[in-house]
Design an enzyme around this catalytic site. Structure first.
Site, PDB file in Angstrom:
ATOM      1  N   ARG A   1     -15.798   2.026   1.537  1.00 38.41           N
ATOM      2  CA  ARG A   1     -15.104   0.896   2.199  1.00 38.41           C
ATOM      3  C   ARG A   1     -15.949  -0.343   1.986  1.00 38.41           C
ATOM      4  O   ARG A   1     -17.156  -0.328   2.272  1.00 38.41           O
ATOM      5  CB  ARG A   1     -14.929   1.125   3.690  1.00 38.41           C
ATOM      6  CG  ARG A   1     -14.581  -0.171   4.424  1.00 38.41           C
ATOM      7  CD  ARG A   1     -14.248  -0.003   5.882  1.00 38.41           C
ATOM      8  NE  ARG A   1     -12.945   0.620   6.041  1.00 38.41           N
ATOM      9  CZ  ARG A   1     -12.237   0.575   7.177  1.00 38.41           C
ATOM     10  NH1 ARG A   1     -12.696  -0.060   8.231  1.00 38.41           N
ATOM     11  NH2 ARG A   1     -11.065   1.178   7.248  1.00 38.41           N
TER      12      ARG A   1
ATOM     13  N   HIS B   1      -5.577  -0.665   0.891  1.00 33.05           N
ATOM     14  CA  HIS B   1      -6.014   0.315   1.904  1.00 33.05           C
ATOM     15  C   HIS B   1      -5.134   1.567   1.749  1.00 33.05           C
ATOM     16  O   HIS B   1      -4.306   1.875   2.616  1.00 33.05           O
ATOM     17  CB  HIS B   1      -5.875  -0.310   3.296  1.00 33.05           C
ATOM     18  CG  HIS B   1      -6.586   0.434   4.380  1.00 33.05           C
ATOM     19  ND1 HIS B   1      -7.408   1.516   4.148  1.00 33.05           N
ATOM     20  CD2 HIS B   1      -6.594   0.247   5.742  1.00 33.05           C
ATOM     21  CE1 HIS B   1      -7.890   1.948   5.296  1.00 33.05           C
ATOM     22  NE2 HIS B   1      -7.411   1.206   6.275  1.00 33.05           N
TER      23      HIS B   1
ATOM     24  N   GLN C   1      -4.572   4.445   4.443  1.00 34.49           N
ATOM     25  CA  GLN C   1      -3.771   3.991   5.586  1.00 34.49           C
ATOM     26  C   GLN C   1      -2.277   4.121   5.268  1.00 34.49           C
ATOM     27  O   GLN C   1      -1.485   4.526   6.120  1.00 34.49           O
ATOM     28  CB  GLN C   1      -4.111   2.527   5.910  1.00 34.49           C
ATOM     29  CG  GLN C   1      -3.277   1.919   7.004  1.00 34.49           C
ATOM     30  CD  GLN C   1      -3.600   2.469   8.397  1.00 34.49           C
ATOM     31  OE1 GLN C   1      -4.758   2.517   8.774  1.00 34.49           O
ATOM     32  NE2 GLN C   1      -2.587   2.883   9.145  1.00 34.49           N
TER      33      GLN C   1
ATOM     34  N   ASP D   1      -0.413  -6.575  11.213  1.00 30.18           N
ATOM     35  CA  ASP D   1      -1.860  -6.326  11.089  1.00 30.18           C
ATOM     36  C   ASP D   1      -2.554  -7.543  11.702  1.00 30.18           C
ATOM     37  O   ASP D   1      -1.897  -8.567  11.980  1.00 30.18           O
ATOM     38  CB  ASP D   1      -2.206  -6.182   9.585  1.00 30.18           C
ATOM     39  CG  ASP D   1      -3.683  -5.922   9.320  1.00 30.18           C
ATOM     40  OD1 ASP D   1      -4.411  -5.514  10.250  1.00 30.18           O
ATOM     41  OD2 ASP D   1      -4.122  -6.141   8.164  1.00 30.18           O
TER      42      ASP D   1
ATOM     43  N   CYS E   1      -1.731  -0.875  11.734  1.00 33.10           N
ATOM     44  CA  CYS E   1      -2.810  -0.005  11.245  1.00 33.10           C
ATOM     45  C   CYS E   1      -3.937   0.136  12.266  1.00 33.10           C
ATOM     46  O   CYS E   1      -4.694   1.100  12.224  1.00 33.10           O
ATOM     47  CB  CYS E   1      -3.346  -0.536   9.920  1.00 33.10           C
ATOM     48  SG  CYS E   1      -3.883  -2.259  10.023  1.00 33.10           S
TER      49      CYS E   1
ATOM     50  N   ARG F   1      -3.980   9.401  10.121  1.00 31.17           N
ATOM     51  CA  ARG F   1      -5.062   9.053   9.191  1.00 31.17           C
ATOM     52  C   ARG F   1      -5.856  10.300   8.823  1.00 31.17           C
ATOM     53  O   ARG F   1      -6.223  10.524   7.675  1.00 31.17           O
ATOM     54  CB  ARG F   1      -6.013   8.010   9.815  1.00 31.17           C
ATOM     55  CG  ARG F   1      -5.420   6.649  10.128  1.00 31.17           C
ATOM     56  CD  ARG F   1      -4.905   5.936   8.894  1.00 31.17           C
ATOM     57  NE  ARG F   1      -5.901   5.876   7.838  1.00 31.17           N
ATOM     58  CZ  ARG F   1      -6.971   5.073   7.825  1.00 31.17           C
ATOM     59  NH1 ARG F   1      -7.170   4.220   8.812  1.00 31.17           N
ATOM     60  NH2 ARG F   1      -7.829   5.084   6.810  1.00 31.17           N
TER      61      ARG F   1
HETATM   62  N1  NVA Z   1      -6.536  -6.256   7.229  1.00 32.66           N
HETATM   63  C1  NVA Z   1      -7.448  -5.528   8.092  1.00 32.66           C
HETATM   64  C2  NVA Z   1      -7.139  -4.066   8.072  1.00 32.66           C
HETATM   65  C3  NVA Z   1      -7.993  -3.242   8.998  1.00 32.66           C
HETATM   66  C4  NVA Z   1      -7.655  -1.777   8.950  1.00 32.66           C
HETATM   67  C5  NVA Z   1      -8.869  -5.784   7.645  1.00 32.66           C
HETATM   68  O1  NVA Z   1      -9.126  -5.748   6.427  1.00 32.66           O
HETATM   69  O2  NVA Z   1      -9.720  -6.064   8.484  1.00 32.66           O
HETATM   70  N1   CP Z   2      -6.893   1.267  10.313  1.00 35.21           N
HETATM   71  C1   CP Z   2      -8.187   1.367  10.003  1.00 35.21           C
HETATM   72  O1   CP Z   2      -8.587   1.438   8.846  1.00 35.21           O
HETATM   73  O2   CP Z   2      -9.029   1.387  11.071  1.00 35.21           O
HETATM   74  P1   CP Z   2     -10.622   1.344  11.029  1.00 35.21           P
HETATM   75  O3   CP Z   2     -11.015  -0.037  10.558  1.00 35.21           O
HETATM   76  O4   CP Z   2     -11.047   1.623  12.436  1.00 35.21           O
HETATM   77  O5   CP Z   2     -11.109   2.397  10.069  1.00 35.21           O
END
Ligand code: NVA
Ligand code: CP
Length: 327
Positions: free
Chosen positions: A106, A133, A136, A229, A270, A315
Site C-alpha cells: 500500500r 484500490h 476493495q 468516499d 469503502c 474485505r
Molecule cells: N480514497 C481513499 C480511500 C481509502 C480506503 C484514500 O486513498 O485515502
Molecule cells: N477501505 C480501506 O482500505 O480501509 P483501510 O484504509 O482502513 O485499509
C-alpha cells in the site's frame, strides 16, 4: 481457472471470468469461515505486508486471511523499514522475494507497486495506491452480489472525488462486470478521459455502461447503489480541504438524495467515513467549516440502507481469495 503466480495490481489486468472466479472463491471461503471449517492449507508459507500509508481494514484483512490460510505474516509499517529511504523498490522486491511467498503493498503512485511486481519473483498484491484500490472493489462487488443476487445491470452511482483510487477502480470493476456505472462529480473531478475510454470499451463488451454526470439528483434516479468516499485522500495536503469542500458539498450523500433513488437502493462506502465529528480529522474539518458531517450524513450512514459494515467484512474474504488463488 489458474491464477497461480499472478500479481493482483489492478482489475484492468483481470478478465471478467477471472474476477467472477475470485468472487466465487471468496464466497466459498466466507461460507467455510462461518461454518468453522478449517482452510489452513497454506501452512508453511509467509507473506510480507508493506504499508507506506495507514490502514485498518486492509491490514487486518490480510493478517486474518493469512492466519486462516495457515500462513505467517510480517507487517512493515510506514516508518519501520528501509523502503524508499535506504533501499530502492527494486532491491526490496528482490530481498523480500527470497524470504516470502507473497508481498502486499500500500502506498503512493501505481508505478511503485508495478515496479515492485516487476522485480519480485513472488505474487504482489496492491493494497491501495493513489490510482487504484482493487481488493476493495472485489469486496464491493461481492457485497452488491450478495444484496441484489446479481451484478449485471445494477445501476451504480459513485458520488464525490471520481478521479482518485476509488472512483477509478470502481469504474473499471463495474465496466468489467456489466454494471451501469455513473461517476457523479464536478467536471474537474471526473476520471481521466483515457481511463473512461478504456472502461467504455469494456462496458460495451460486458453489457454495462459508463456515464459522467454533474447533477446528483439526476444521477441517482433509478440507482441501486449510491457510493461515496472521503473527499480528501491519504497523502493529499490539508490545504486542499477548503476547495474540495466547496466543489464536493453538493455531492454529499444525504437522506434527501437517497429518497430520489430506487426504494431498494443501498448506501456504500469503502470506509473510513466522516459521517459525524467523532474523529480527529472529522472534528477539525467539520468545526472549521461549520459542518456536522462531510461526504455522508450520519442518518444515511446509520440507516438500514447502509451496507458499509458488510463491505468491510467482505474485505477479508475477498483478500483471502486473492491470496489463495495466486499463491
Ligand atoms: N480514497 C481513499 C480511500 C481509502 C480506503 C484514500 O486513498 O485515502
Ligand atoms: N477501505 C480501506 O482500505 O480501509 P483501510 O484504509 O482502513 O485499509
Amino acid at each position: 481457472m489458474n491464477l497461480k503466480n499472478r500479481d493482483f495490481l489492478k482489475l484492468l489486468d483481470y478478465t471478467p471470468d477471472e474476477i467472477e472466479y475470485l468472487l466465487n472463491l471468496a464466497s466459498d471461503y466466507k461460507d467455510k469461515k462461518k461454518k468453522g471449517v478449517p482452510h489452513d492449507s497454506f501452512r508453511g508459507k509467509n507473506i510480507a505486508l508493506i504499508f507506506e500509508k495507514t490502514s485498518t481494514r486492509t491490514r487486518c484483512s490480510f493478517e486474518v486471511a493469512a492466519h486462516d490460510l495457515g500462513m505467517g505474516v510480517t507487517y512493515l509499517d510506514p516508518v519501520g523499514s528501509q523502503i524508499g529511504k535506504k533501499e530502492s523498490i527494486a532491491d526490496t522486491a528482490r530481498v523480500l522475494s527470497g524470504i516470502y511467498d507473497g508481498i502486499e503493498y500500500r502506498g503512493f503512485g501505481q508505478e511503485i507497486v508495478e515496479e515492485l511486481a516487476r522485480y519480485a519473483t513472488v505474487p504482489v498484491w496492491n493494497g491501495l495506491t493513489n490510482e487504484f484500490h482493487p481488493t476493495q472493489i472485489l469486496a464491493d462487488l461481492l457485497t452488491v452480489r450478495e444484496k441484489f443476487g446479481r451484478l449485471s445491470g445494477i445501476n451504480f452511482v459513485y458520488l464525490g472525488d471520481a478521479r482518485y483510487n476509488m472512483g477509478n477502480s470502481l469504474m473499471v470493476g463495474c465496466a468489467k462486470m456489466g454494471l451501469n456505472f455513473t461517476a457523479c462529480a464536478p467536471v474537474e473531478y471526473f476520471p481521466e478521459k483515457s481511463l473512461v475510454d478504456i472502461c467504455k470499451k469494456l462496458a460495451a463488451e460486458s453489457g454495462g455502461s459508463i456515464t459522467l454526470e454533474t447533477n446528483p439528483e439526476k444521477a441517482v434516479r433509478s440507482a441501486d447503489v449510491l457510493y461515496t468516499d472521503v473527499w480528501v485522500s491519504m497523502g493529499e495536503p490539508d490545504e486542499v480541504w477548503e476547495r474540495r469542500i466547496k466543489a464536493l458539498l453538493p455531492y454529499r450523500v444525504t437522506e434527501k438524495l437517497m429518497s430520489y433513488a430506487g426504494k431498494n437502493a443501498v448506501f456504500m462506502h469503502c470506509l473510513p467515513a466522516f459521517h459525524d465529528l467523532k474523529t480527529g480529522i472529522g472534528r477539525s474539518v467539520g468545526e472549521k467549516f461549520g459542518m456536522d458531517c462531510l461526504e455522508v450524513e450520519n442518518s444515511v450512514f446509520e440507516s438500514d440502507r447502509s451496507v458499509v459494515f458488510d463491505e468491510a467484512e467482505n474485505r477479508m474474504h475477498t483478500i483471502k481469495a486473492v491470496m489463495a488463488a495466486t499463491l
